[in-house]
Design a protein around this motif. Structure first.
Motif, PDB file in Angstrom:
ATOM      1  N   ARG A 316       0.623  -1.210   0.097  1.00 29.66           N
ATOM      2  CA  ARG A 316       0.057  -0.086  -0.083  1.00 29.66           C
ATOM      3  C   ARG A 316       0.820   1.468  -0.131  1.00 29.66           C
ATOM      4  NH1 ARG A 316      -2.927  -2.918   4.122  1.00 29.66           N
ATOM      5  NH2 ARG A 316      -4.538  -4.212   3.295  1.00 29.66           N
ATOM      6  N   LEU A 317       1.772   1.164   0.615  1.00 30.24           N
ATOM      7  CA  LEU A 317       3.087   2.512   0.651  1.00 30.24           C
ATOM      8  C   LEU A 317       3.472   2.707  -0.784  1.00 30.24           C
ATOM      9  CD1 LEU A 317       3.716   4.259   2.940  1.00 30.24           C
ATOM     10  CD2 LEU A 317       5.888   2.918   3.255  1.00 30.24           C
ATOM     11  N   ALA A 318       3.928   1.502  -1.278  1.00 29.00           N
ATOM     12  CA  ALA A 318       4.221   1.815  -2.669  1.00 29.00           C
ATOM     13  C   ALA A 318       3.534   2.446  -3.719  1.00 29.00           C
ATOM     14  CB  ALA A 318       5.158   0.238  -3.105  1.00 29.00           C
ATOM     15  N   THR A 319       2.302   1.875  -3.398  1.00 25.89           N
ATOM     16  CA  THR A 319       1.160   2.285  -4.262  1.00 25.89           C
ATOM     17  C   THR A 319       1.102   3.818  -4.039  1.00 25.89           C
ATOM     18  OG1 THR A 319       0.029   0.166  -4.062  1.00 25.89           O
ATOM     19  CG2 THR A 319      -1.418   2.100  -4.860  1.00 25.89           C
ATOM     20  N   VAL A 320       1.008   4.366  -2.865  1.00 33.81           N
ATOM     21  CA  VAL A 320       0.813   5.724  -2.193  1.00 33.81           C
ATOM     22  C   VAL A 320       1.808   6.340  -3.224  1.00 33.81           C
ATOM     23  CG1 VAL A 320       1.176   7.662  -0.638  1.00 33.81           C
ATOM     24  CG2 VAL A 320      -0.094   5.375  -0.127  1.00 33.81           C
ATOM     25  N   GLY A 321       2.949   6.033  -3.180  1.00 33.66           N
ATOM     26  CA  GLY A 321       4.128   6.466  -3.918  1.00 33.66           C
ATOM     27  C   GLY A 321       3.666   6.855  -5.598  1.00 33.66           C
ATOM     28  N   VAL A 322       3.043   5.905  -6.047  1.00 40.74           N
ATOM     29  CA  VAL A 322       2.268   6.321  -7.296  1.00 40.74           C
ATOM     30  C   VAL A 322       1.416   7.394  -7.468  1.00 40.74           C
ATOM     31  CG1 VAL A 322       0.988   5.425  -9.142  1.00 40.74           C
ATOM     32  CG2 VAL A 322       2.556   3.794  -8.052  1.00 40.74           C
ATOM     33  N   GLY A 323       0.634   7.559  -6.312  1.00 40.72           N
ATOM     34  CA  GLY A 323      -0.137   8.739  -6.296  1.00 40.72           C
ATOM     35  C   GLY A 323       0.594   9.974  -6.127  1.00 40.72           C
ATOM     36  N   VAL A 324       1.636  10.028  -5.216  1.00 44.02           N
ATOM     37  CA  VAL A 324       2.356  11.113  -5.023  1.00 44.02           C
ATOM     38  C   VAL A 324       3.072  11.647  -6.250  1.00 44.02           C
ATOM     39  CG1 VAL A 324       4.443  12.033  -3.801  1.00 44.02           C
ATOM     40  CG2 VAL A 324       2.598  10.748  -2.654  1.00 44.02           C
ATOM     41  N   THR A 325       3.484  10.640  -6.946  1.00 42.98           N
ATOM     42  CA  THR A 325       4.314  10.902  -8.324  1.00 42.98           C
ATOM     43  C   THR A 325       3.272  11.512  -9.134  1.00 42.98           C
ATOM     44  OG1 THR A 325       5.938   9.231  -7.800  1.00 42.98           O
ATOM     45  CG2 THR A 325       5.675  10.184 -10.094  1.00 42.98           C
ATOM     46  N   LYS A 326       2.171  10.940  -9.231  1.00 44.79           N
ATOM     47  CA  LYS A 326       1.305  11.529 -10.473  1.00 44.79           C
ATOM     48  C   LYS A 326       0.786  12.803 -10.081  1.00 44.79           C
ATOM     49  CE  LYS A 326      -3.307  10.705 -12.066  1.00 44.79           C
ATOM     50  NZ  LYS A 326      -3.101  10.717 -13.531  1.00 44.79           N
ATOM     51  N   ALA A 327       0.461  13.145  -8.857  1.00 45.30           N
ATOM     52  CA  ALA A 327      -0.050  14.519  -8.407  1.00 45.30           C
ATOM     53  C   ALA A 327       1.147  15.592  -8.685  1.00 45.30           C
ATOM     54  CB  ALA A 327      -0.477  14.450  -7.007  1.00 45.30           C
ATOM     55  N   THR A 328       2.401  15.214  -8.171  1.00 45.31           N
ATOM     56  CA  THR A 328       3.587  16.234  -8.328  1.00 45.31           C
ATOM     57  C   THR A 328       3.726  16.443  -9.532  1.00 45.31           C
ATOM     58  OG1 THR A 328       4.488  15.123  -6.461  1.00 45.31           O
ATOM     59  CG2 THR A 328       5.892  16.587  -7.833  1.00 45.31           C
TER      60      THR A 328
END
Length: 486
Positions: A316-328
């Motif tokens: 789940r934490l690695a998946t959150v990284g996808v979201g952070v990258t996308k938003a940034t």
């Protein structure tokens, strides 16, 4: 933030109009809700599978049915927005989201969950069609890229919120966790439905109805000077076949004003210019999802598991990284879109995607031949995934929505953009509903090599079919495509 707009023969600095920006932000809220629904499903799917005992095919259907229904919604939304206006179409989309979220949140079975996804899906279609169109129509030429890409920023923020919701709500009891994740989207949907009524109607839609006085009042609010508002009003009147000398607040339009016959002009008997616009719109929306982004957004937990992460919390934490990258990177794209230009940014974006997808396919293929993934291969797989998401969101993601919402003439814009959205949702559904099946057939590494090959075709298409539209008014787009400028 300062841009330049041509007023007559002079160039004057033009700052971002705060009222127009506020309207764009409110309209983009509906994209946050959609993004949340997309992101949260990534973490909700394993929980739904565990409680309802559904197989891979049923998972793919749950994931993809929203987009098939969105295809229907987007086609309906074009004509609807021409008939009732852009603002009330956003209210309708919010209402459908609200109903769908409530049904999903209280789903006692797989069948009811599917009904909720279908209702929300129609709302998605309406939202994805209307938010960029409304924003493009209230924006000045040199800030349109910034404001029209806000819906994509909203989607990215929503996806990130969905991932964070997965991470925090997964600790709830199984029968509550995924239902709360899906049902909580009803709250912002309800708020938006009321908040949107405080916004003005699109001035270009008002002009098409012959409501010149109302359009002028809106333009004064979304322009920095009265002179700018007058120039924009004149351009809109001339584009709609209204003489500039007409001063009446309300006139009777000679042409039909509620979208009648538009599909005939778009599909059956298009002019060469309109045909090129339609091809560009269909192409950019086709390749946005055919290049595989939905596979990463929706099934990132499975990709990282294949790469070697097996702990649920770390997944789940690695998946959150996808979201952070996308938003940034969507935010970065929003800030540079009007400076760099649509065409250049999308070519850079797709080139980076090709490299990242080739690397991801290689690392996943290498790992699949080992009993245990080495740390370096795991790290490289994660970095490749994040790099792909970064390049996608710095160009192709925002440009797709900005481009197709700005290139059509006013009379054709809503329904022309709705065709692009329908193609977008069809490809989204195709990828989300087939990724597991394809990856089982040709391996997950082979699937990303396939996406890499499609990205090469996308780069060729964009190079030949996408002229630059940066800094052009909506009324100048026909000249851009007629002259075939790149």
């Amino acid at each position: 933030m300062v841009s330049i707009e041509v007023l007559g023969d002079k160039e004057k600095p033009m700052s971002l109009n705060k009222y127009a920006a506020a309207c764009a932000l409110i309209a983009s809220t509906i994209s946050i809700i959609f993004g949340y629904d997309t992101g949260v499903m990534s973490g909700a799917l394993p929980l739904i599978q565990e409680e309802l005992k559904i197989n891979d095919t049923q998972q793919e259907i749950v994931a993809g049915i929203l987009n098939l229904c969105a295809l229907v919604g987007s086609l309906l939304a074009g004509r609807t927005s021409d008939y009732i206006g852009r603002r009330y179409t956003i209210v309708l989309a919010s209402s459908l989201f609200f109903i769908g979220s409530i049904v999903m949140g209280f789903s006692p079975s797989y069948a009811v969950l599917m009904i909720g996804r279908c209702i929300a899906g129609v709302g998605v279609g309406f939202a994805l069609m209307i938010a960029p169109v409304y924003t493009a129509e209230i924006s000045a030429a040199n800030t349109r890229g910034l404001l029209s890409s806000l819906p994509e920023v909203g989607i990215a923020i929503g996806i990130l919120f969905g991932y964070l919701s997965n991470y925090s709500l997964a600790k709830l009891p199984l029968n509550l966790s995924w239902r709360v994740m899906l049902g909580i989207a009803a709250i912002p949907s309800c708020v938006l439905a009321f908040g949107i009524l405080k916004m003005p109607e699109s001035p270009r839609w008002l002009i098409m109805q012959g409501r010149i006085g109302d359009a002028k009042r809106v333009l004064i609010m979304v322009s920095n000077t009265k002179e700018e508002a007058e120039i924009r009003l004149t351009d809109m009147k001339l584009a709609s076949g209204i003489a500039d000398s007409v001063e009446d607040d309300v006139i009777k339009m000679v042409k039909q004003t509620h979208g009648e016959g538009v599909y005939k002009e778009l599909i059956i008997h298009p002019t060469p210019t309109v045909l090129w616009m339609l091809i560009a719109t269909i192409g950019i929306h086709f390749f946005e999802h055919a290049t595989g982004i939905e596979a990463v957004i929706l099934y990132s937990h499975k990709i990282f598991k294949k790469a070697g992460i097996h702990d649920k919390s770390k997944l789940r934490l690695a998946t959150v990284g996808v979201g952070v990258t996308k938003a940034t990177f969507v935010v970065i794209a929003t800030l540079i879109l009007d400076k760099v230009g649509r065409r250049r940014l999308v070519l850079i974006s797709v080139t980076g995607m090709i490299v990242a997808l080739a690397c991801l396919g290689s690392f996943l293929t290498y790992i699949s031949h080992l009993e245990e993934s080495p740390l370096w291969a795991l790290v490289c797989s994660i970095v490749s995934t994040y790099t792909y998401v970064a390049f996608f969101n710095i160009g192709l993601a925002p440009v797709s929505w900005v481009y197709s919402s700005e290139i059509f003439p006013s009379r054709l814009r809503a329904q022309g953009h709705s065709i692009g959205v329908a193609v977008n949702r069809l490809m989204n559904a195709a990828v989300s509903m087939s990724f597991l099946t394809i990856s089982n057939a040709i391996t997950i590494g082979g699937t990303f090599f396939m996406f890499c090959g499609i990205s090469v075709l996308a780069l060729i298409f964009f190079y030949f079919f996408l002229p630059e539209t940066r800094g052009k008014t909506l009324e100048e787009m026909e000249d851009v495509f007629r002259r075939k400028k790149k």
